[in-house]
Design a protein around this motif. Structure first.
Motif, PDB file in Angstrom:
ATOM      1  N   PHE A   1      -7.744   2.621 -11.974  1.00 13.40           N
ATOM      2  CA  PHE A   1      -7.592   3.807 -11.133  1.00 13.40           C
ATOM      3  C   PHE A   1      -8.620   3.711 -10.019  1.00 13.40           C
ATOM      4  O   PHE A   1      -9.819   3.586 -10.274  1.00 13.40           O
ATOM      5  N   ALA A   2      -8.114   3.735  -8.772  1.00 12.52           N
ATOM      6  CA  ALA A   2      -8.981   3.643  -7.590  1.00 12.52           C
ATOM      7  C   ALA A   2      -9.836   2.384  -7.617  1.00 12.52           C
ATOM      8  O   ALA A   2     -10.981   2.376  -7.181  1.00 12.52           O
TER       9      ALA A   2
ATOM     10  N   ASP B   1       0.827  -1.214   0.000  1.00 17.52           N
ATOM     11  CA  ASP B   1       0.000   0.000   0.000  1.00 17.52           C
ATOM     12  C   ASP B   1       0.857   1.257   0.000  1.00 17.52           C
ATOM     13  O   ASP B   1       0.567   2.232  -0.701  1.00 17.52           O
TER      14      ASP B   1
ATOM     15  N   LEU C   1       2.304   1.644  -3.345  1.00 18.52           N
ATOM     16  CA  LEU C   1       1.273   2.113  -4.264  1.00 18.52           C
ATOM     17  C   LEU C   1       1.012   3.601  -4.079  1.00 18.52           C
ATOM     18  O   LEU C   1       0.885   4.350  -5.058  1.00 18.52           O
ATOM     19  N   ARG C   2       0.937   4.037  -2.818  1.00 23.22           N
ATOM     20  CA  ARG C   2       0.709   5.467  -2.580  1.00 23.22           C
ATOM     21  C   ARG C   2       1.860   6.305  -3.119  1.00 23.22           C
ATOM     22  O   ARG C   2       1.647   7.373  -3.704  1.00 23.22           O
TER      23      ARG C   2
ATOM     24  N   SER D   1       3.834   5.438  -5.579  1.00 21.87           N
ATOM     25  CA  SER D   1       3.729   5.401  -7.035  1.00 21.87           C
ATOM     26  C   SER D   1       2.643   6.342  -7.534  1.00 21.87           C
ATOM     27  O   SER D   1       2.818   7.051  -8.534  1.00 21.87           O
ATOM     28  N   GLU D   2       1.515   6.357  -6.820  1.00 19.63           N
ATOM     29  CA  GLU D   2       0.427   7.245  -7.230  1.00 19.63           C
ATOM     30  C   GLU D   2       0.828   8.708  -7.085  1.00 19.63           C
ATOM     31  O   GLU D   2       0.455   9.556  -7.892  1.00 19.63           O
TER      32      GLU D   2
ATOM     33  N   ASP E   1     -10.059  13.574 -13.062  1.00 19.40           N
ATOM     34  CA  ASP E   1      -8.900  14.429 -12.838  1.00 19.40           C
ATOM     35  C   ASP E   1      -8.417  14.975 -14.167  1.00 19.40           C
ATOM     36  O   ASP E   1      -8.546  14.312 -15.208  1.00 19.40           O
TER      37      ASP E   1
ATOM     38  N   LYS F   1       3.915   9.858  -7.382  1.00 20.50           N
ATOM     39  CA  LYS F   1       4.796  10.151  -8.511  1.00 20.50           C
ATOM     40  C   LYS F   1       3.995  10.326  -9.791  1.00 20.50           C
ATOM     41  O   LYS F   1       4.248  11.237 -10.587  1.00 20.50           O
ATOM     42  N   PHE F   2       3.032   9.447  -9.980  1.00 15.55           N
ATOM     43  CA  PHE F   2       2.196   9.569 -11.180  1.00 15.55           C
ATOM     44  C   PHE F   2       1.440  10.889 -11.177  1.00 15.55           C
ATOM     45  O   PHE F   2       1.338  11.574 -12.197  1.00 15.55           O
ATOM     46  N   GLY F   3       0.901  11.264  -9.991  1.00 14.49           N
ATOM     47  CA  GLY F   3       0.163  12.520  -9.912  1.00 14.49           C
ATOM     48  C   GLY F   3       1.034  13.708 -10.244  1.00 14.49           C
ATOM     49  O   GLY F   3       0.615  14.630 -10.952  1.00 14.49           O
TER      50      GLY F   3
END
Length: 683
Positions: free
Chosen positions: A517-518, A412, A415-416, A418-419, A445, A421-423
């Motif tokens: 996504f989500a 988790d 993943l957070r 990574s998310e 988004d 970085k992606f954001g």
């Protein structure tokens, strides 16, 4: 209880109509009844307000030791039943099986009337006691049934003895115990018309002698199965009104015979035999069930721990051993809180247990929660816990499944990260991008580049679809994109036109692909804006066209100049030969003027193609424009109206006429292109 007494009286009258009853409920009443009424049989309830069965047994042994006493009760365990039999009770009958009361009374009457019957009854009581004791100690039928055979052999000849049991679920008759000096044990079979099946079918005991065997054969009631015996005796094994098996003995020796009293003995013993068999089978089934449950729990992927209502460990599976580092033998009976609950949470654990035992409520029960557990080495780690309370008699058992979520927590966190970085990359990307739900195409988004492109803010875009925002110039492309994505395909580098808030058309290459996504299917939109590039490409194509036209015009102008040179030459020769006042002279002058105008046109074409040598001169701009007007009309077409607004005092300029005309022509062409639907052009 008067109702119980009435039911018991009714059951007894079914087997013995000529009976007299007297009911007492005190010690004094029983003393008087034994002295005055002189009963043949005494029936006593297990528990009375002031006078119980134990008291009646003691009083009966003192005042009437030969009078049989039968205990009748609503519920009686095996151990109390054995205690009553040891204390001298002739029998005990459970009220749920009150149909046994009549036969029990008859047996008691026989015992009371005959000393021999009393001796037999004592033997039977001893046998039933032994069978009852055996049922509590023998763990399996394989150990129980041989001892039953031995006990029956002490009551009657039973060298050939077997027990048959019927299973309704499979419709099979099996022989778990079979001892015979002639025939081998039979295989399981579906019930037929053998003599065993006859007892099973009728539910009645049967004594078959040679003459009665002939009667049965004559009536077609049975078919011969196995070797014929001299006498055969079988009694049903019953659970309530349902016959579940047969207990049988037989003799092949002429001097060994069975009589009615043997049948009564065997029938009496059969009740205890069936109860012992049922108890043993139930215990076997319970042990098998417990073994299956233990196997299931030990093979579970999660740790399973059970705690009793005192907070001590009741069960501990192999996964619990691996997870916490404690062996099962080390933790059983120990306080659970001391083993796996971190010190900081032990008081809350104890308080939660006290609250549940007091109110029946607990904040963590019957749900999945995440908390911290303790290993043997003192390290703490995150777990997912599901606790369910289970009522066991008058106590509580708490069954808990525990899952180590250390790896899941790490995943988790990864993943957070990574998310995040992606954001960051998503928001900082220079190209317009958006994420939308696949189900309804609503944007969840958008990045800053897209907001700048459309001139919108995040609040008015997120939660709405591109269709609702009105950005698609061609809606069929939007529908095509969604259809391809929902069919599992991709939408790659398709040229689309989007409309900004100001209704400006922006051309771009659109790509879209499905992403997770989500936890739901979404799609990522990427718009590469090529509007400026498209405009530059158009300008380049226009310049290339103009260049080609210029080259063509230059070539035409050169060729036309050659023709005009010849015309000028011949016109000048003819004018020299013709009289000055002749009509031909005037005509030739007009021809030369026309040729000069043609030469002027060729100069304009050469200037357009940039092939003419610059010749600056002083000239009047208005006159140049008026001479160039006709060519300008041809350039702009019929849907653009050309108007001249020339100041007469504009003065003169020093410039190359051809270049100045080129400038004018470029201005006019640009103006025409800016009015694709027509308009007015004023110079």
């Amino acid at each position: 209880n008067p109702q119980d007494a009435e039911l018991e009286e009714r059951e007894i009258r079914r087997v013995e109509a000529s009976c007299t009853f007297l009911r007492v409920d005190t010690r004094e009443g029983m003393v008087a009844a034994l002295h005055d009424f002189v009963p043949d049989v005494v029936l006593t309830d297990h528990s009375l307000p002031t006078f119980a069965a134990q008291d009646a047994l003691q009083l009966g042994q003192q005042l009437a030791p030969d009078t049989p006493i039968i205990v009748v009760t609503g519920r009686l365990g095996d151990e109390p039943a054995v205690q009553y039999l040891q204390a001298g009770a002739a029998d005990y009958v459970v009220k749920d099986h009150l149909h046994r009361l009549g036969p029990a009374v008859l047996r008691a009457l026989d015992i009371q009337r005959s000393r021999e019957a009393q001796t037999s009854a004592r033997q039977l009581q001893a046998a039933t006691y032994r069978i009852a004791q055996l049922a509590m100690s023998a763990p399996r039928l394989e150990e129980l049934l041989p001892t039953v055979h031995q006990i029956v052999s002490e009551l009657m000849p039973a060298k050939n003895f077997y027990i048959a049991l019927y299973d309704e679920a499979t419709d099979l008759l099996t022989f778990p115990y079979f001892v015979d000096e002639v025939d081998p044990p039979p295989a399981p079979r579906h019930p037929g018309r053998g003599i065993t099946e006859y007892v099973l079918r009728t539910g009645r005991p049967l004594l078959v002698k040679p003459d009665s065997q002939l009667d049965l054969d004559y009536l077609g009631a049975v078919e011969a199965v196995g070797t014929a015996s001299v006498d055969w005796l079988g009694v049903p094994l019953k659970q309530g009104d349902r016959t579940v098996g047969v207990l049988a003995v037989q003799t092949y020796t002429a001097g060994v015979r069975y009589e009615e009293h043997h049948k009564e003995m065997l029938q009496f013993v059969s009740t205890q035999v069936e109860a012992a068999i049922e108890r043993t089978r139930a215990e076997q089934a319970l042990r098998a069930s417990e073994a299956r449950l233990t196997a299931i729990l030990h093979s579970a992927l999660d740790a399973h721990v059970a705690m009793d209502d005192t907070g001590r460990v009741a069960t501990w599976n192999q996964q619990a051993e691996s997870m916490f580092g404690w062996a099962e033998r080390e933790v059983l009976g120990q306080r659970l809180a001391d083993i796996i609950v971190p010190p900081a949470h032990r008081e809350a654990h104890a308080a939660g247990l006290r609250r549940f035992l007091a109110t029946g409520e607990g904040p963590i029960l019957n749900q999945r929660i995440e908390l911290t557990a303790l290993r043997r080495d003192g390290s703490e780690f995150p777990v997912e816990l599901a606790v369910t309370p289970v009522r066991v008699g008058s106590s509580w058992l708490f069954s808990a499944f525990v899952r180590d979520i250390t790896a899941r927590r790490a995943a988790d966190e990864a993943l957070r990260a990574s998310e995040a970085k992606f954001g960051s990359a998503f928001q900082a990307h220079p190209s317009p991008m958006a994420i939308a739900r696949l189900a309804d195409a609503r944007w969840v988004d958008v990045n800053e580049s897209l907001l700048r492109l459309f001139g919108m803010n995040r609040a008015e875009t997120v939660g709405r679809s591109g269709h609702e925002l009105g950005i698609w110039r061609r809606d069929e492309l939007r529908q095509q994109m969604l259809a391809q994505l929902r069919a599992g395909g991709v939408f790659r580098d398709v040229e689309v036109e989007w409309l900004t808030r100001s209704r400006e058309v922006r051309t771009g290459l659109l790509s879209a692909e499905v992403i997770a996504f989500a936890g739901e299917p979404h799609f990522l939109l990427h718009f590469q804006d090529v509007t400026e590039r498209k405009q530059l490409e158009g300008q380049l194509r226009q310049a290339q066209k103009m260049e080609a036209i210029g080259r063509l015009a230059g070539g035409v102008a050169h060729d036309f100049n050659n023709v005009l040179t010849a015309i000028f030459g011949y016109v000048d020769i003819l004018r020299e030969e013709m009289p000055a006042d002749s009509t031909a002279q005037r005509d030739l002058a007009e021809v030369r003027k026309a040729s000069e105008r043609a030469a002027s046109l060729t100069k304009q074409l050469l200037a357009f193609s940039r092939q003419q040598v610059l010749e600056p001169m002083v000239l009047e701009p208005n006159a140049l424009i008026e001479d160039f007007e006709k060519m300008l009309h041809r350039l702009i077409g019929e849907d653009v109206e050309l108007r001249l607004s020339l100041a007469r005092d504009a003065g003169n300029v020093l410039a190359d006429p051809g270049q100045l005309q080129q400038v004018l022509m470029n201005l006019v062409v640009n103006a025409r292109d800016a009015m694709p639907t027509g308009g007015k052009l004023i110079l």
